[in-house]
Design a protein around this motif. Structure first.
Motif, PDB file in Angstrom:
ATOM      1  N   GLU A   1     -15.541 -13.118  -4.106  1.00 38.52           N
ATOM      2  CA  GLU A   1     -16.923 -12.439  -4.090  1.00 38.52           C
ATOM      3  C   GLU A   1     -16.384 -10.958  -3.845  1.00 38.52           C
ATOM      4  OE1 GLU A   1     -17.443 -17.015  -3.758  1.00 38.52           O
ATOM      5  OE2 GLU A   1     -16.119 -15.395  -2.915  1.00 38.52           O
ATOM      6  N   GLU A   2     -15.050 -10.070  -3.503  1.00 40.01           N
ATOM      7  CA  GLU A   2     -15.112  -9.150  -3.042  1.00 40.01           C
ATOM      8  C   GLU A   2     -15.801  -8.317  -4.842  1.00 40.01           C
ATOM      9  OE1 GLU A   2     -10.998  -6.004  -1.635  1.00 40.01           O
ATOM     10  OE2 GLU A   2     -11.343  -8.386  -1.681  1.00 40.01           O
ATOM     11  N   ASP A   3     -15.313  -8.846  -5.471  1.00 33.66           N
ATOM     12  CA  ASP A   3     -15.218  -8.859  -7.000  1.00 33.66           C
ATOM     13  C   ASP A   3     -17.109  -8.969  -7.768  1.00 33.66           C
ATOM     14  OD1 ASP A   3     -12.645  -7.276  -7.878  1.00 33.66           O
ATOM     15  OD2 ASP A   3     -12.541  -8.844  -6.667  1.00 33.66           O
ATOM     16  N   ILE A   4     -17.252 -10.033  -7.540  1.00 34.25           N
ATOM     17  CA  ILE A   4     -18.260 -10.678  -8.161  1.00 34.25           C
ATOM     18  C   ILE A   4     -19.614 -11.227  -7.243  1.00 34.25           C
ATOM     19  CG2 ILE A   4     -18.789 -12.668 -10.119  1.00 34.25           C
ATOM     20  CD1 ILE A   4     -16.451 -11.886 -11.463  1.00 34.25           C
ATOM     21  N   LYS A   5     -20.425 -10.722  -7.355  1.00 34.69           N
ATOM     22  CA  LYS A   5     -21.115 -11.465  -6.789  1.00 34.69           C
ATOM     23  C   LYS A   5     -22.141 -13.268  -7.588  1.00 34.69           C
ATOM     24  CE  LYS A   5     -23.137  -7.914  -4.155  1.00 34.69           C
ATOM     25  NZ  LYS A   5     -24.521  -7.168  -3.912  1.00 34.69           N
ATOM     26  N   HIS A   6     -22.605 -14.059  -6.787  1.00 37.55           N
ATOM     27  CA  HIS A   6     -23.403 -15.036  -7.224  1.00 37.55           C
ATOM     28  C   HIS A   6     -24.778 -15.493  -7.478  1.00 37.55           C
ATOM     29  CE1 HIS A   6     -21.191 -17.435  -4.847  1.00 37.55           C
ATOM     30  NE2 HIS A   6     -20.347 -17.145  -4.841  1.00 37.55           N
ATOM     31  N   CYS A   7     -25.392 -16.363  -8.100  1.00 38.19           N
ATOM     32  CA  CYS A   7     -26.300 -16.671  -7.104  1.00 38.19           C
ATOM     33  C   CYS A   7     -27.048 -17.467  -8.513  1.00 38.19           C
ATOM     34  CB  CYS A   7     -27.604 -15.389  -7.649  1.00 38.19           C
ATOM     35  SG  CYS A   7     -29.737 -15.860  -7.233  1.00 38.19           S
ATOM     36  N   TYR A   8     -27.241 -18.857  -7.772  1.00 44.37           N
ATOM     37  CA  TYR A   8     -27.742 -20.472  -8.257  1.00 44.37           C
ATOM     38  C   TYR A   8     -28.929 -20.603  -8.390  1.00 44.37           C
ATOM     39  CZ  TYR A   8     -27.649 -25.404  -8.094  1.00 44.37           C
ATOM     40  OH  TYR A   8     -28.325 -26.842  -8.863  1.00 44.37           O
ATOM     41  N   PHE A   9     -29.573 -21.173  -9.591  1.00 50.27           N
ATOM     42  CA  PHE A   9     -30.859 -20.964  -9.923  1.00 50.27           C
ATOM     43  C   PHE A   9     -30.801 -22.394 -10.020  1.00 50.27           C
ATOM     44  CE2 PHE A   9     -30.691 -16.517 -10.910  1.00 50.27           C
ATOM     45  CZ  PHE A   9     -31.849 -16.461 -10.891  1.00 50.27           C
ATOM     46  N   PRO A  10     -30.974 -23.102  -8.914  1.00 52.80           N
ATOM     47  CA  PRO A  10     -31.346 -24.879  -9.144  1.00 52.80           C
ATOM     48  C   PRO A  10     -32.250 -24.946  -9.299  1.00 52.80           C
ATOM     49  CG  PRO A  10     -32.182 -23.528  -6.383  1.00 52.80           C
ATOM     50  CD  PRO A  10     -31.238 -22.438  -7.211  1.00 52.80           C
ATOM     51  N   GLY A  11     -33.311 -23.666  -9.328  1.00 52.20           N
ATOM     52  CA  GLY A  11     -35.288 -23.775 -10.148  1.00 52.20           C
ATOM     53  C   GLY A  11     -34.952 -23.874 -11.627  1.00 52.20           C
ATOM     54  N   PHE A  12     -33.356 -23.892 -12.685  1.00 50.10           N
ATOM     55  CA  PHE A  12     -34.067 -23.901 -13.976  1.00 50.10           C
ATOM     56  C   PHE A  12     -33.103 -24.333 -14.436  1.00 50.10           C
ATOM     57  CE2 PHE A  12     -32.315 -21.882 -17.813  1.00 50.10           C
ATOM     58  CZ  PHE A  12     -33.016 -20.446 -18.001  1.00 50.10           C
ATOM     59  N   ARG A  13     -33.535 -25.810 -15.528  1.00 47.08           N
ATOM     60  CA  ARG A  13     -33.465 -26.378 -15.725  1.00 47.08           C
ATOM     61  C   ARG A  13     -32.385 -26.829 -16.371  1.00 47.08           C
ATOM     62  NH1 ARG A  13     -35.901 -28.033 -21.139  1.00 47.08           N
ATOM     63  NH2 ARG A  13     -34.022 -26.859 -22.388  1.00 47.08           N
ATOM     64  N   ASN A  14     -31.092 -25.490 -16.465  1.00 48.16           N
ATOM     65  CA  ASN A  14     -29.391 -25.927 -16.300  1.00 48.16           C
ATOM     66  C   ASN A  14     -28.795 -25.707 -15.262  1.00 48.16           C
ATOM     67  OD1 ASN A  14     -30.105 -26.994 -19.487  1.00 48.16           O
ATOM     68  ND2 ASN A  14     -29.779 -25.075 -20.365  1.00 48.16           N
ATOM     69  N   LYS A  15     -29.893 -25.500 -14.445  1.00 49.38           N
ATOM     70  CA  LYS A  15     -28.325 -25.300 -12.780  1.00 49.38           C
ATOM     71  C   LYS A  15     -28.100 -23.466 -13.508  1.00 49.38           C
ATOM     72  CE  LYS A  15     -31.423 -28.767 -11.287  1.00 49.38           C
ATOM     73  NZ  LYS A  15     -32.024 -28.161 -10.414  1.00 49.38           N
ATOM     74  N   ASP A  16     -28.116 -23.054 -13.872  1.00 51.20           N
ATOM     75  CA  ASP A  16     -27.859 -21.359 -14.131  1.00 51.20           C
ATOM     76  C   ASP A  16     -27.383 -20.811 -12.897  1.00 51.20           C
ATOM     77  OD1 ASP A  16     -27.714 -20.346 -17.620  1.00 51.20           O
ATOM     78  OD2 ASP A  16     -28.364 -22.879 -17.146  1.00 51.20           O
ATOM     79  N   VAL A  17     -26.111 -20.222 -13.537  1.00 50.65           N
ATOM     80  CA  VAL A  17     -25.219 -18.962 -11.929  1.00 50.65           C
ATOM     81  C   VAL A  17     -25.262 -17.967 -13.154  1.00 50.65           C
ATOM     82  CG1 VAL A  17     -24.197 -18.295 -10.153  1.00 50.65           C
ATOM     83  CG2 VAL A  17     -24.216 -20.978 -11.052  1.00 50.65           C
ATOM     84  N   ALA A  18     -26.178 -16.723 -12.261  1.00 49.50           N
ATOM     85  CA  ALA A  18     -26.265 -15.233 -11.991  1.00 49.50           C
ATOM     86  C   ALA A  18     -25.020 -14.724 -11.568  1.00 49.50           C
ATOM     87  CB  ALA A  18     -27.334 -14.423 -12.205  1.00 49.50           C
TER      88      ALA A  18
END
Length: 237
Positions: free
Chosen positions: A123-140
């Motif tokens: 996380e010091e380098d890369i943030k993440h956001c999980y999308f449970p509302g997206f059909r494929n459950k993507d992460v940005a």
């Protein structure tokens, strides 16, 4: 000759782009992304085959510490990467498990199972956001220092010109841009929880990024935040 196009799109950020057709018919292209972290380790979103050229470049970058499964459908090459880098942690999406043929495959962390505030070590380098509302459950993902958003199916930028640039034959391709009504309609069609989508789309919109590296279609080199807001206008406005 390998069809993989290897490119350093920003300092310490490398892409591995190659042909891929959804259902064997629709040409969307495929792309893995490798990032050299500040501690010298390597983070890899594994979405394409680990061919010799890909493996050679990744090995040049350093020791692979994280193998990332960015949504429930981008799992075809996880085992291949894990065999090559057995000490790497595999972080993925809980819905991936039921889709994999190898039910013994082990994940070290899972979005959708772990508490939302779980820290996986990068996380010091890369943030993440999980999308449970997206059909494929993507992460940005946001690589902070290069201002690059990395994602799988959340945003497409077709045609996949770079990904098919080393293909031996011409392939007719469709166009699907983030600011098009068609793209907006696709996103609404694969949304299963509107309120969750609003929350997470706004989170990503608040991030500071200029570039978008999608798994499918060409890299958006500038004005990426605007492209995101255009694609997710329904959820953000």
């Amino acid at each position: 000759m390998s069809e993989t196009v290897i490119r350093e799109v920003a300092k310490d950020v490398w892409t591995f782009s190659r042909p891929f057709a959804r259902y064997g018919v629709f040409p969307m292209g495929g792309r893995s992304t490798a990032i050299k972290l500040k501690d010298g380790g390597v983070w890899v979103l594994a979405s394409t085959p680990l061919d010799n050229e890909t493996k050679t470049k990744i090995n040049e970058l350093g020791n692979v510490k994280y193998i990332i499964n960015p949504d429930a459908v981008h799992h075809l090459y996880l085992s291949e990467f894990k065999r090559a880098y057995p000490d790497a942690k595999v972080i993925g999406v809980a819905d991936t498990i039921r889709r994999m043929k190898d039910q013994t495959f082990r994940f070290d962390g899972l979005w959708g199972r772990d508490p939302p505030d779980t820290q996986y070590g990068f996380e010091e380098d890369i943030k993440h956001c999980y999308f449970p509302g997206f059909r494929n459950k993507d992460v940005a993902f946001l690589h902070v220092s290069s201002k690059s958003l990395i994602e799988a199916d959340l945003l497409l930028n077709l045609p996949a010109t770079e990904q098919y640039s080393k293909s031996p034959s011409w392939i007719p391709q469709a166009t699907l841009k983030p600011d098009s009504w068609a793209h907006q309609k696709v996103i609404r069609g694969v949304s299963v929880d509107i309120e969750a989508m609003k929350r997470d789309a706004r989170t990503v919109a608040s991030w500071d990024f200029d570039r978008i590296i999608p798994c499918h279609g060409d890299v958006i080199e500038r004005d990426g935040n605007k492209a995101w807001k255009d694609a997710y206008k329904f959820f953000i406005d």
